[in-house]
Design a protein around this motif. Sequence first.
Motif, PDB file in Angstrom:
ATOM      1  N   GLY A 143     -14.390  -0.355  -2.683  1.00 48.34           N
ATOM      2  CA  GLY A 143     -13.838   0.098  -1.265  1.00 48.34           C
ATOM      3  C   GLY A 143     -12.909  -1.258  -1.223  1.00 48.34           C
ATOM      4  N   GLY A 144     -11.697  -1.269  -0.420  1.00 46.42           N
ATOM      5  CA  GLY A 144     -10.668  -1.794   0.360  1.00 46.42           C
ATOM      6  C   GLY A 144      -9.862  -2.183  -0.831  1.00 46.42           C
ATOM      7  N   VAL A 145      -9.808  -2.095  -2.284  1.00 48.66           N
ATOM      8  CA  VAL A 145      -9.129  -2.802  -3.140  1.00 48.66           C
ATOM      9  C   VAL A 145      -8.184  -2.424  -3.510  1.00 48.66           C
ATOM     10  CG1 VAL A 145      -9.324  -4.272  -5.475  1.00 48.66           C
ATOM     11  CG2 VAL A 145     -11.806  -4.331  -4.078  1.00 48.66           C
ATOM     12  N   THR A 146      -6.937  -2.985  -4.107  1.00 47.26           N
ATOM     13  CA  THR A 146      -5.689  -1.961  -3.977  1.00 47.26           C
ATOM     14  C   THR A 146      -5.602  -1.949  -5.255  1.00 47.26           C
ATOM     15  OG1 THR A 146      -4.643  -1.972  -2.100  1.00 47.26           O
ATOM     16  CG2 THR A 146      -3.408  -1.553  -3.718  1.00 47.26           C
ATOM     17  N   TYR A 147      -5.285  -1.055  -6.195  1.00 49.78           N
ATOM     18  CA  TYR A 147      -4.834  -0.855  -7.501  1.00 49.78           C
ATOM     19  C   TYR A 147      -3.773  -0.356  -7.765  1.00 49.78           C
ATOM     20  CZ  TYR A 147      -9.959  -2.070  -8.399  1.00 49.78           C
ATOM     21  OH  TYR A 147     -11.106  -2.398  -8.836  1.00 49.78           O
ATOM     22  N   THR A 148      -3.028  -0.943  -8.116  1.00 54.14           N
ATOM     23  CA  THR A 148      -1.339  -0.666  -8.987  1.00 54.14           C
ATOM     24  C   THR A 148      -1.070   0.035 -10.429  1.00 54.14           C
ATOM     25  OG1 THR A 148      -0.008  -2.343  -7.349  1.00 54.14           O
ATOM     26  CG2 THR A 148       0.999  -1.022  -9.447  1.00 54.14           C
ATOM     27  N   VAL A 149      -1.597   1.205 -10.286  1.00 55.61           N
ATOM     28  CA  VAL A 149      -1.306   2.678 -10.965  1.00 55.61           C
ATOM     29  C   VAL A 149       0.268   3.531 -11.471  1.00 55.61           C
ATOM     30  CG1 VAL A 149      -4.054   2.830 -11.742  1.00 55.61           C
ATOM     31  CG2 VAL A 149      -2.324   4.189  -9.801  1.00 55.61           C
ATOM     32  N   ASP A 150      -0.001   3.962 -12.821  1.00 56.42           N
ATOM     33  CA  ASP A 150       1.266   4.731 -13.313  1.00 56.42           C
ATOM     34  C   ASP A 150       0.697   6.214 -12.720  1.00 56.42           C
ATOM     35  OD1 ASP A 150       3.099   2.519 -13.648  1.00 56.42           O
ATOM     36  OD2 ASP A 150       2.700   2.895 -16.571  1.00 56.42           O
ATOM     37  N   MET A 151       1.471   7.322 -12.208  1.00 55.92           N
ATOM     38  CA  MET A 151       0.913   8.311 -11.241  1.00 55.92           C
ATOM     39  C   MET A 151       1.983   9.348 -11.822  1.00 55.92           C
ATOM     40  SD  MET A 151      -0.807   7.299  -7.956  1.00 55.92           S
ATOM     41  CE  MET A 151      -2.101   8.960  -8.491  1.00 55.92           C
ATOM     42  N   TYR A 152       2.087  10.405 -12.302  1.00 59.78           N
ATOM     43  CA  TYR A 152       2.949  11.820 -12.486  1.00 59.78           C
ATOM     44  C   TYR A 152       2.599  12.766 -11.620  1.00 59.78           C
ATOM     45  CZ  TYR A 152       3.699  10.010 -17.180  1.00 59.78           C
ATOM     46  OH  TYR A 152       3.734   8.969 -18.048  1.00 59.78           O
ATOM     47  N   SER A 184       5.619  -0.951  -3.830  1.00 53.81           N
ATOM     48  CA  SER A 184       6.765  -1.827  -3.762  1.00 53.81           C
ATOM     49  C   SER A 184       7.062  -3.198  -4.859  1.00 53.81           C
ATOM     50  CB  SER A 184       6.272  -2.857  -2.497  1.00 53.81           C
ATOM     51  OG  SER A 184       5.725  -2.195  -1.479  1.00 53.81           O
ATOM     52  N   VAL A 185       8.640  -2.070  -4.980  1.00 55.12           N
ATOM     53  CA  VAL A 185       9.325  -3.166  -6.175  1.00 55.12           C
ATOM     54  C   VAL A 185       9.698  -4.615  -5.657  1.00 55.12           C
ATOM     55  CG1 VAL A 185      11.307  -2.356  -8.206  1.00 55.12           C
ATOM     56  CG2 VAL A 185      10.070  -0.877  -6.933  1.00 55.12           C
ATOM     57  N   THR A 221       5.525   7.585 -11.715  1.00 55.80           N
ATOM     58  CA  THR A 221       6.168   6.954 -10.206  1.00 55.80           C
ATOM     59  C   THR A 221       4.667   5.252 -10.217  1.00 55.80           C
ATOM     60  OG1 THR A 221       7.244   8.263  -9.743  1.00 55.80           O
ATOM     61  CG2 THR A 221       6.430   7.085  -8.341  1.00 55.80           C
ATOM     62  N   VAL A 222       4.974   4.330 -10.128  1.00 53.00           N
ATOM     63  CA  VAL A 222       4.093   3.194 -10.274  1.00 53.00           C
ATOM     64  C   VAL A 222       3.298   3.225  -8.303  1.00 53.00           C
ATOM     65  CG1 VAL A 222       3.410   0.473  -9.966  1.00 53.00           C
ATOM     66  CG2 VAL A 222       5.281   1.459 -11.481  1.00 53.00           C
ATOM     67  N   MET A 223       2.730   3.730  -7.825  1.00 50.13           N
ATOM     68  CA  MET A 223       1.927   3.262  -6.740  1.00 50.13           C
ATOM     69  C   MET A 223       0.168   2.470  -6.554  1.00 50.13           C
ATOM     70  SD  MET A 223       3.241   6.677  -5.569  1.00 50.13           S
ATOM     71  CE  MET A 223       2.655   7.201  -5.162  1.00 50.13           C
ATOM     72  N   ASN A 224       0.146   2.030  -5.300  1.00 45.76           N
ATOM     73  CA  ASN A 224      -1.106   1.842  -4.704  1.00 45.76           C
ATOM     74  C   ASN A 224      -2.162   2.749  -4.027  1.00 45.76           C
ATOM     75  OD1 ASN A 224       0.471  -1.053  -5.736  1.00 45.76           O
ATOM     76  ND2 ASN A 224       1.432  -1.121  -3.690  1.00 45.76           N
TER      77      ASN A 224
END
Length: 57
Positions: A20-29, A55-56, A6-9
């Motif tokens: 701190g405060g930086v958003t990363y998009t990662v694949d998570m299980y 968001s997609v 699942t792609v999460m921020n």
Amino acid sequence: MEEEPTVMNVTCHTGGCSVGGVTYTVDMYPNAELPTWRAECAQCGQPITDVVPASVS
């Protein structure tokens, strides 16, 4: 067959963290136990509690 991630921020909000405060998009299980989604900051090592679906577009 392997489960699709699942792609999460994720965003670290630990005071003084260099990312701190930086958003990363990662694949998570998902985890079998709660909390379902767990992340740890690669810079400060603290748990990240700001984990939301990406968001997609």
